[in-house]
Motif scaffolding. Structure first.
Motif, PDB file in Angstrom:
ATOM      1  N   UNK A  73      19.981  39.814 -31.313  1.00  0.00           N
ATOM      2  CA  UNK A  73      18.400  39.413 -31.980  1.00  0.00           C
ATOM      3  C   UNK A  73      18.518  40.187 -33.232  1.00  0.00           C
ATOM      4  N   UNK A  74      17.354  39.132 -33.884  1.00  0.00           N
ATOM      5  CA  UNK A  74      17.268  39.118 -35.347  1.00  0.00           C
ATOM      6  C   UNK A  74      16.620  40.263 -36.299  1.00  0.00           C
ATOM      7  N   UNK A  75      15.785  40.845 -35.381  1.00  0.00           N
ATOM      8  CA  UNK A  75      15.077  41.677 -35.698  1.00  0.00           C
ATOM      9  C   UNK A  75      15.134  43.248 -34.882  1.00  0.00           C
ATOM     10  N   UNK A  76      14.796  44.161 -35.845  1.00  0.00           N
ATOM     11  CA  UNK A  76      14.805  45.711 -35.202  1.00  0.00           C
ATOM     12  C   UNK A  76      13.435  46.332 -35.418  1.00  0.00           C
ATOM     13  N   UNK A  77      12.595  46.489 -34.451  1.00  0.00           N
ATOM     14  CA  UNK A  77      11.238  47.156 -34.708  1.00  0.00           C
ATOM     15  C   UNK A  77      11.470  48.651 -34.130  1.00  0.00           C
ATOM     16  N   UNK A  78      11.505  49.898 -35.106  1.00  0.00           N
ATOM     17  CA  UNK A  78      11.298  50.745 -34.440  1.00  0.00           C
ATOM     18  C   UNK A  78      10.209  51.774 -34.385  1.00  0.00           C
ATOM     19  N   UNK A  79       9.434  51.246 -33.375  1.00  0.00           N
ATOM     20  CA  UNK A  79       8.456  51.827 -33.384  1.00  0.00           C
ATOM     21  C   UNK A  79       7.843  52.798 -32.751  1.00  0.00           C
ATOM     22  N   UNK A  80       8.886  53.905 -33.840  1.00  0.00           N
ATOM     23  CA  UNK A  80       9.680  55.384 -33.049  1.00  0.00           C
ATOM     24  C   UNK A  80       8.435  56.948 -33.305  1.00  0.00           C
ATOM     25  N   UNK A  81       7.738  56.339 -34.413  1.00  0.00           N
ATOM     26  CA  UNK A  81       6.858  57.822 -34.481  1.00  0.00           C
ATOM     27  C   UNK A  81       7.355  58.388 -35.307  1.00  0.00           C
ATOM     28  N   UNK A  82       6.697  59.999 -35.749  1.00  0.00           N
ATOM     29  CA  UNK A  82       7.379  60.621 -36.590  1.00  0.00           C
ATOM     30  C   UNK A  82       7.429  62.092 -35.915  1.00  0.00           C
ATOM     31  N   UNK A  83       7.941  63.289 -36.972  1.00  0.00           N
ATOM     32  CA  UNK A  83       7.935  64.270 -37.335  1.00  0.00           C
ATOM     33  C   UNK A  83       6.319  64.559 -37.331  1.00  0.00           C
ATOM     34  N   UNK A  84       5.721  64.538 -36.364  1.00  0.00           N
ATOM     35  CA  UNK A  84       4.482  65.152 -36.909  1.00  0.00           C
ATOM     36  C   UNK A  84       3.916  66.674 -36.479  1.00  0.00           C
ATOM     37  N   UNK A  85       2.825  66.539 -37.746  1.00  0.00           N
ATOM     38  CA  UNK A  85       1.987  67.419 -38.503  1.00  0.00           C
ATOM     39  C   UNK A  85       2.971  68.876 -38.952  1.00  0.00           C
ATOM     40  N   UNK A  86       4.361  68.972 -38.813  1.00  0.00           N
ATOM     41  CA  UNK A  86       4.989  69.976 -39.766  1.00  0.00           C
ATOM     42  C   UNK A  86       6.285  69.182 -40.385  1.00  0.00           C
ATOM     43  N   UNK A  87       6.441  68.231 -40.378  1.00  0.00           N
ATOM     44  CA  UNK A  87       7.538  67.251 -40.972  1.00  0.00           C
ATOM     45  C   UNK A  87       7.905  66.788 -41.833  1.00  0.00           C
ATOM     46  N   UNK A  88       6.304  66.726 -42.751  1.00  0.00           N
ATOM     47  CA  UNK A  88       5.874  66.409 -44.179  1.00  0.00           C
ATOM     48  C   UNK A  88       5.979  67.530 -44.806  1.00  0.00           C
ATOM     49  N   UNK A  89       5.171  68.569 -44.597  1.00  0.00           N
ATOM     50  CA  UNK A  89       5.196  69.393 -45.753  1.00  0.00           C
ATOM     51  C   UNK A  89       6.963  70.562 -45.263  1.00  0.00           C
ATOM     52  N   UNK A  90       7.510  70.530 -44.207  1.00  0.00           N
ATOM     53  CA  UNK A  90       8.668  70.319 -44.418  1.00  0.00           C
ATOM     54  C   UNK A  90      10.142  70.023 -45.281  1.00  0.00           C
TER      55      UNK A  90
END
Length: 533
Positions: free
Chosen positions: A370-387
């Motif tokens: 492929x020429x491009x990889x799109x990661x639609x793999x989400x988030x460390x939800x609810x706690x990731x950004x705060x921690x």
């Protein structure tokens, strides 16, 4: 002019929660500084610029209610707003209420430490800011810490790689390219149909198929928009008293007690209307596996009717989790996209991605160039950004250590041992199980009222009582256990992050019930909170 270094409050994040919190703090006569890692307002909608990015709540309900003039003056153009339109709305709000003068962009808070002797928080940023504040209010977002799986060799890929949650601000040229999309959650379901129209080839790597309901998006008719504005008071009341913070009608009847014809008619009508109201077809869908399976099979039947290749249709049909137990997805032509000759589906549950080579993803069976990889793999939800922030409370206790076995809060608003630290839509509140605007406004208003109460009572410090926190977390767990939610390996439980504790994080009792509980606690003098001078 010397920059101030002492404030009544520091707010972290310039999304819709941070903007409204700043507005309310000003109304209380408090000084505030807001720090934002991005280059502008909008939070999730500043970062999520991938093709097809769109809200899954109807536009006329996905907006602020605190200003009648704002409600009247802003005109949405579509039933479900696109990312560019939501971002324009955020920028309009920032301009209208002159919010940017108290904001500092491209500045990430790295540390917040509570100084017990001074009863103040000491806050540091990656740009060298050192400020203090009586209160720290986190508005970091529930879905803001983008995560890319640690595939071996990813750095060797010679093409372009993007995460849907960190899409470039400049246009990405995809015409005529071969694109891999890894992930079929909400962002994958939105981006795949758009990419299929742009790219020469799209290869979708799916681990878990998800149920998705048609959105049937369309331009917003002016007469309907006028009707909504004339009836906003009643619409907002119904939203605030509802289960999910939306005004859609919910059937109180049972799927198991309905005749086959009644079941079919109800589901067909809701499918034809589209959107989140589909999951309100029957009251027992969320709690009874037999009722849930009736609704789930209806959706699988729709998949079989839409997807021409029976093998692909079966791969796209979820069978490992009850419908509604993962974040609901609402799409535009998602299933039909797999009828296109330039789209192929790879089942990575059967043949997992073993590495990313210079050419592209490699499974045990093939290397996909492929020429491009799109990661639609989400988030460390609810706690990731705060921690991700080094937060230390009373006695130097680290929030990361306290939450090592899963987040612990009282009402999702505060956590014991961390005085004067508030979390907007934190774990233990409805947050991601709701229309975020409804939950944001409820939390911000509650915090603002609490700060006013502190000032009027002469108290300077508030924190959650540990016993009250324990009781609330037991309640959150009991409510979740009474539903089918724990039966899915979802990001609600942190199942998408290796090593993250499996704890159901949001409150599943509904925004109306939750609001009543918060109001009652406040009316009882903030029962379960400890205040001191």
């Amino acid at each position: 002019m010397t920059e101030a270094t002492s404030f009544d409050a520091v707010v972290i994040g310039a999304g819709f929660s941070g903007m409204y919190m700043l507005h309310r703090l000003r109304g209380l006569g408090l000084t505030a500084r807001l720090y934002e890692a991005g280059g502008g307002v909008g939070g999730t909608w500043y970062w999520n610029r991938y093709p097809g990015a769109r809200c899954d709540v109807e536009s006329v309900e996905y907006c602020y209610s605190f200003s009648e003039e704002l409600q009247r003056d802003w005109d949405w153009t579509e039933r479900y707003p696109s990312q560019p339109e939501i971002l324009r709305y955020a920028e309009h709000v920032a301009d209208r209420f002159d919010l940017r003068r108290d904001m500092r962009f491209r500045t990430r808070v790295t540390r917040a430490a509570y100084d017990e002797a001074a009863a103040r928080w000491r806050v540091e940023t990656d740009r060298g800011d050192r400020v203090t504040a009586r209160f720290v209010i986190t508005a970091v977002g529930c879905l803001s810490d983008a995560r890319i799986p640690g595939f071996p060799g990813a750095e060797s890929f010679r093409g372009e790689s993007y995460h849907t949650g960190r899409w470039p601000h400049e246009e990405v040229e995809l015409a005529g390219k071969r694109v891999a999309v890894i992930g079929t959650g909400s962002s994958g379901i939105q981006v795949i149909p758009v990419l299929a129209e742009l790219a020469a080839e799209v290869t979708v790597f799916q681990r878990t198929p998800n149920y998705t309901i048609p959105a049937w998006n369309r331009p917003l008719q002016p007469e309907y928009a006028r009707w909504v504005k004339d009836n906003y008071a009643d619409i907002r009341r119904r939203m605030r008293d509802s289960l999910f913070g939306i005004a859609a009608s919910f059937n109180t009847g049972s799927a198991l007690e309905a005749s086959e014809q009644e079941l079919r008619e109800e589901l067909e009508a809701r499918w034809a209307h589209g959107g989140p109201g589909f999951l309100g077809a029957f009251a027992d869908t969320a709690v009874d596996p037999r009722a849930n399976e009736l609704v789930a099979e209806f959706v699988r039947e729709k998949i079989r009717q839409t997807v021409e290749d029976p093998r692909v249709a079966e791969l796209l049909s979820p069978r490992d989790h009850p419908i509604g137990t993962k974040r609901p997805c609402f799409d535009t032509d998602y299933y039909a996209t797999f009828n296109r000759p330039n789209v192929r589906l790879v089942d990575v549950r059967r043949t997992p991605i073993e590495e990313i080579t210079a050419a592209g993803p490699r499974t045990a069976e093939a290397t996909y160039e492929v020429d491009v990889i799109v990661y639609a793999t989400g988030y460390d939800a609810l706690t990731g950004a705060l921690l991700a922030i080094d937060v230390t409370g009373a006695g130097g206790a680290a929030l990361r250590e306290k939450w090592a076995a899963g987040p612990r809060t009282y009402l999702g608003l505060m956590t014991a041992g961390f005085p004067n630290l508030f979390t907007i839509t934190g774990p233990g509140s409805p947050s991601v199980l709701s229309n975020m605007f409804v939950s944001i406004e409820q939390h911000v208003d509650w915090i603002a009222d609490c700060l006013r109460h502190l000032a009027e009572s002469g108290a300077t410090v508030i924190e959650a009582d540990a016993d009250a926190e324990d009781a609330w977390m037991r309640h959150v767990g009991e409510i979740a256990a009474a539903t089918l939610f724990p039966r899915a390996n979802s990001w609600y439980l942190g199942a998408n992050i290796p090593g993250k504790p499996r704890v159901f994080m949001p409150y599943a009792g509904g925004v109306g019930t939750y609001r009543a509980a918060c109001d009652e606690i406040a009316a009882k003098g903030y029962e379960g909170f400890v205040m001191s001078r």
